[in-house]
Design a protein around this motif. Structure first.
Motif, short mmCIF file in Angstrom:
data_model
loop_
_atom_site.label_atom_id
_atom_site.label_comp_id
_atom_site.label_asym_id
_atom_site.label_seq_id
_atom_site.Cartn_x
_atom_site.Cartn_y
_atom_site.Cartn_z
N LYS A 196 0.83 -1.21 0.00
CA LYS A 196 0.00 0.00 0.00
C LYS A 196 0.87 1.26 0.00
CE LYS A 196 -4.04 -2.04 0.28
NZ LYS A 196 -4.81 -2.03 1.51
N ASN A 197 2.00 1.18 0.69
CA ASN A 197 2.93 2.30 0.77
C ASN A 197 4.26 1.71 1.23
OD1 ASN A 197 3.99 4.90 0.79
ND2 ASN A 197 2.25 5.76 1.93
N SER A 198 5.34 2.46 1.06
CA SER A 198 6.64 1.94 1.47
C SER A 198 6.67 1.67 2.98
CB SER A 198 7.76 2.92 1.11
OG SER A 198 8.99 2.51 1.68
N GLU A 199 7.07 0.46 3.37
CA GLU A 199 7.12 0.13 4.79
C GLU A 199 8.27 0.84 5.49
OE1 GLU A 199 7.47 -4.16 4.74
OE2 GLU A 199 9.63 -4.05 5.12
N ALA A 200 9.15 1.48 4.73
CA ALA A 200 10.24 2.25 5.34
C ALA A 200 9.69 3.32 6.28
CB ALA A 200 11.10 2.91 4.25
N ARG A 201 8.50 3.80 5.99
CA ARG A 201 7.87 4.83 6.81
C ARG A 201 7.51 4.31 8.20
NH1 ARG A 201 5.37 8.89 4.01
NH2 ARG A 201 3.49 8.75 5.29
N GLN A 202 7.46 2.99 8.35
CA GLN A 202 7.03 2.39 9.62
C GLN A 202 8.19 2.01 10.54
OE1 GLN A 202 4.19 -0.83 9.03
NE2 GLN A 202 3.67 -0.07 6.99
N TYR A 203 9.40 1.93 10.00
CA TYR A 203 10.50 1.30 10.73
C TYR A 203 10.83 1.96 12.07
CZ TYR A 203 11.70 -1.70 6.71
OH TYR A 203 11.68 -2.63 5.71
N SER A 204 10.90 3.28 12.10
CA SER A 204 11.34 3.94 13.33
C SER A 204 10.24 4.08 14.36
CB SER A 204 11.90 5.33 13.01
OG SER A 204 10.86 6.24 12.72
N GLY A 205 8.98 3.99 13.92
CA GLY A 205 7.86 4.17 14.84
C GLY A 205 7.41 5.61 14.96
N ARG A 206 8.15 6.53 14.35
CA ARG A 206 7.79 7.95 14.39
C ARG A 206 6.73 8.24 13.33
NH1 ARG A 206 9.47 13.15 12.32
NH2 ARG A 206 10.76 12.17 10.69
N ALA A 207 5.76 9.05 13.69
CA ALA A 207 4.74 9.44 12.72
C ALA A 207 5.36 10.45 11.75
CB ALA A 207 3.54 10.06 13.43
N VAL A 208 5.36 10.11 10.47
CA VAL A 208 5.96 10.98 9.46
C VAL A 208 4.91 11.40 8.45
CG1 VAL A 208 8.22 9.90 9.72
CG2 VAL A 208 6.65 9.04 7.98
N GLY A 209 5.13 12.55 7.82
CA GLY A 209 4.18 13.09 6.86
C GLY A 209 4.40 12.53 5.46
N GLU A 210 3.53 12.94 4.56
CA GLU A 210 3.60 12.44 3.19
C GLU A 210 4.88 12.87 2.49
OE1 GLU A 210 1.67 10.32 1.57
OE2 GLU A 210 0.59 10.02 3.44
N LYS A 211 5.48 13.97 2.91
CA LYS A 211 6.68 14.48 2.25
C LYS A 211 7.97 13.85 2.80
CE LYS A 211 4.66 18.94 0.97
NZ LYS A 211 4.80 20.43 1.07
N TRP A 212 7.83 12.96 3.77
CA TRP A 212 9.01 12.33 4.38
C TRP A 212 9.80 11.55 3.33
CZ3 TRP A 212 10.41 7.11 5.05
CH2 TRP A 212 11.48 6.87 5.93
N LYS A 213 11.11 11.68 3.39
CA LYS A 213 12.00 10.94 2.49
C LYS A 213 12.91 10.04 3.31
CE LYS A 213 10.61 12.82 -1.37
NZ LYS A 213 9.90 12.00 -2.40
N CYS A 214 13.02 8.81 2.90
CA CYS A 214 13.89 7.86 3.59
C CYS A 214 15.34 8.28 3.43
CB CYS A 214 13.66 6.47 3.02
SG CYS A 214 14.69 5.21 3.81
N PRO A 215 16.12 8.32 4.52
CA PRO A 215 17.53 8.70 4.43
C PRO A 215 18.42 7.63 3.82
CG PRO A 215 16.97 8.15 6.69
CD PRO A 215 15.69 8.14 5.92
N PHE A 216 17.89 6.43 3.64
CA PHE A 216 18.67 5.34 3.06
C PHE A 216 18.36 5.19 1.58
CE2 PHE A 216 18.66 0.94 1.56
CZ PHE A 216 19.97 0.56 1.81
N HIS A 217 19.42 4.99 0.80
CA HIS A 217 19.26 4.71 -0.62
C HIS A 217 20.21 3.61 -1.02
CE1 HIS A 217 16.58 8.10 -1.33
NE2 HIS A 217 17.37 8.81 -0.55
#
Length: 221
Positions: A195-216
């Motif tokens: 449904k969406n990148s699970e990277a957004r869930q890893y830290s447990g912090r609520a992040v917004g739609e504009k959040w970018k994963c620091p890992f590439h």
């Protein structure tokens, strides 16, 4: 001495998961069955710690019985870490994951995407996809408020196995209901894989739609 330290840490986690009635029934199950491999490391930023953790994960994967319906979880604990804010924890978590990937010579698991912006992303180590659960004392979600800076490495295969067994939705809904009872609401970051990148869930912090994963992922594989 190291064995004694790890044993004490495991007791603290058993209290966190079992005695405090953690909402994740899967976590309760593996702890009840003593199906948890828990290792302690010195420093999240240490390359030596990353190498040691990766070696332990390699042993975990190589010894895992993928033919069985029994699940086993790997947890890395950093008992000497200070208490971080959620943003600081997120930074440290992704820094550590990046260091692990530097030393990982296996190709990315072909069952998932290496692009953290992709809805089919999952972190890959030792050739296997993992759903990462970051936990720390400063977490706003009670289910993530572990006694120490910790990371649960849950094999992506386990969730696919639950789907194959026809129990995934039942387990998922039970966990979310229990999380609502504990916190008063469901973790807004939780979404099903795809449904969406699970990277957004890893830290447990609520992040917004504009959040970018620091890992590439930069390896050409």
């Amino acid at each position: 001495m190291e064995r004694m330290i790890t044993a004490n840490l495991k007791e603290d986690f058993e209290d966190f998961i079992l005695e405090k009635d953690h909402p994740c029934v899967m976590a309760q199950s593996v702890f009840s069955m003593d199906a948890v491999e828990l290792h302690a490391y010195r420093d999240t930023a240490s390359l030596d710690s990353a190498k040691e953790l990766l070696k332990d994960l390699e042993n975990y994967v190589s010894g895992y019985d993928f033919e069985s319906n029994d699940f086993k979880t790997f947890i890395a604990v950093f008992p000497n870490s200070p208490k971080y804010s959620e943003l600081e924890f997120e930074t440290k978590l992704w820094e550590l994951l990046g260091n692990l990937k530097k030393f990982d010579h296996c190709a990315w698991d072909k069952e998932v995407s290496p692009d953290p912006e992709d809805e089919h992303f999952s972190f890959s180590l030792c050739g296997k996809a993992f759903y990462i659960v970051g936990m720390h004392p400063g977490a706003s979600r009670k289910a993530r408020r572990s006694p120490y800076f910790s990371i649960a490495f849950n094999l992506h295969w386990q969730f696919e196995k639950l789907r194959a067994m026809g129990t995934y939705q039942t387990v998922r809904n039970k966990i979310r209901d229990r999380d609502r009872e504990l916190q008063g609401n469901i973790n807004p970051m939780l979404e099903d894989f795809g449904k969406n990148s699970e990277a957004r869930q890893y830290s447990g912090r609520a992040v917004g739609e504009k959040w970018k994963c620091p890992f590439h992922h930069s390896k050409k594989q």
